[in-house]
Write an enzyme that holds these catalytic residues in place. Structure first.
Site, PDB file in Angstrom:
ATOM      1  N   ARG A  93      90.257  97.774   9.663  1.00  0.00           N
ATOM      2  CA  ARG A  93      89.326  96.801  10.242  1.00  0.00           C
ATOM      3  C   ARG A  93      87.858  97.202  10.084  1.00  0.00           C
ATOM      4  O   ARG A  93      86.974  96.398  10.404  1.00  0.00           O
ATOM      5  CB  ARG A  93      89.643  96.578  11.725  1.00  0.00           C
ATOM      6  N   HIS A 171      95.252  91.548  15.591  1.00  0.00           N
ATOM      7  CA  HIS A 171      94.694  91.659  16.953  1.00  0.00           C
ATOM      8  C   HIS A 171      93.935  90.362  17.295  1.00  0.00           C
ATOM      9  O   HIS A 171      92.720  90.363  17.487  1.00  0.00           O
ATOM     10  CB  HIS A 171      93.748  92.863  16.984  1.00  0.00           C
ATOM     11  N   ASP A 216      97.781  94.593  29.746  1.00  0.00           N
ATOM     12  CA  ASP A 216      97.890  95.274  28.448  1.00  0.00           C
ATOM     13  C   ASP A 216      99.359  95.626  28.248  1.00  0.00           C
ATOM     14  O   ASP A 216      99.809  96.700  28.611  1.00  0.00           O
ATOM     15  CB  ASP A 216      97.013  96.523  28.424  1.00  0.00           C
ATOM     16  N   GLU A 275      98.950  89.202  20.179  1.00  0.00           N
ATOM     17  CA  GLU A 275      98.922  89.851  18.873  1.00  0.00           C
ATOM     18  C   GLU A 275     100.319  90.018  18.288  1.00  0.00           C
ATOM     19  O   GLU A 275     101.180  90.642  18.893  1.00  0.00           O
ATOM     20  CB  GLU A 275      98.270  91.231  19.017  1.00  0.00           C
TER      21      GLU A 275
END
Length: 318
Positions: A93, A171, A216, A275
């Site tokens: 990324r 993501h 999360d 994701e």
């Protein structure tokens, strides 16, 4: 401009973005568009026919290498998370990709015109922290109906006979009106690892996921289709995936948001990461082998309807 002087539609435009970074704009006839930066092969924008932005980009996003861009669709490779000498979420990324001018044959079921092929190959610097040879090819496609498709192909090109192992995630940051009015359907009753509780394993309860605090979670053995319902906007995002058995659901909420330098204090209210990923069981590739992971996103108008994952039905029920 999306048209040439002769009036022909320009489906793929190579131009410059923030700070002069090269980017590609994909357009479709009905007004859909997507933007992809070569830096990170990073999709930063996906708009519907009303020019409404469907992806979230941080109000403090930094387009300044080597910092990764916060928002859009960062690609996490060769790892998701933090492990060993590799940087957080890997290095794909925040590397400079190039346009792949000679991609291998690509089976496709429709004659899409708005697409770009990108490629990343290892550098000497990368080899110091991840000593493997590979080719990472990415095709980003904007379909005639506005669907956004990302297909990754990763090949082991090691000449020393060694296999390599990696984890992976798209993501994706979805733009939502109000996180407290969002539901995620398709992962209920599944097992998940809670990253806020040392990756302890739990089973999801309830008929859908809603949000009132930091989340999360890594959901395991997820279906190929997940829905993100923005109740206030009466919009449903449908995420379809292939080759990616896991799904990460993340929102930092208020305290964590304030601790992230390139993230606005109130940005958490208007985003949700869902994701498509392969994290729990890493992918192992022998020399010459190739892995493929695909994600397709669509956004349809919809009233809230529990369990409604078929976008055609969602469209009819609106």
């Amino acid at each position: 401009m999306s048209n040439t002087s002769s009036g022909e539609m320009v489906f793929v435009e190579h131009t410059k973005g923030v700070h002069g970074l090269p980017k590609i704009i994909l357009r479709e006839v009905r007004g859909f568009s997507a933007e992809v930066y070569l830096y990170g092969a990073h999709v930063t924008s996906w708009k519907n026919e009303h020019r409404e932005e469907l992806l979230f980009l941080s109000s403090k996003a930094i387009f300044n290498p080597p910092k990764a861009i916060c928002g859009g669709i960062p690609i996490c490779f060769p790892q998701f998370g933090i492990q060993g000498a590799l940087e957080h979420h890997g290095f794909a990324r925040n590397r400079h990709w190039v346009v792949d001018l000679d991609p291998p044959p690509f089976p496709t079921s429709s004659p899409n015109k708005a697409f770009v092929d990108l490629i990343l190959k290892p550098s000497e610097e990368d080899a110091k922290i991840w000593p493997h040879r590979y080719e990472f090819r990415l095709r980003v496609t904007l379909g005639p109906g506005g669907d956004l498709m990302l297909t990754s192909r990763i090949r082991n090109t090691n000449t020393d006979g060694k296999s390599f192992m990696f984890t992976f995630a798209y993501h994706t940051y979805f733009a939502v009106t109000d996180i407290s009015e969002v539901r995620v359907e398709g992962v209920e009753t599944l097992d998940y690892l809670d990253n806020l509780k040392n990756r302890e394993r739990f089973t999801e309860q309830g008929d859908a996921i809603t949000f009132e605090s930091e989340v999360d979670k890594l959901y395991l053995s997820t279906p190929t289709k997940i829905a993100i319902i923005d109740h206030e906007r009466k919009r449903t995002f449908v995420l379809r995936k292939d080759g990616l058995p896991d799904a990460v659901v993340w929102n930092p909420w208020d305290k964590k948001a304030k601790a992230i330098p390139d993230f606005g204090d109130d940005d958490y209210k208007h985003m949700l990461c869902v994701e498509a990923a392969c994290v729990e069981k890493p992918i192992i590739l022998k020399p010459g082998e190739e892995w493929r992971g695909r994600q397709e996103l669509s956004a349809v108008p919809s009233s809230y309807c529990s369990g409604q994952l078929d976008p055609r039905k969602a469209l009819q029920s609106s």
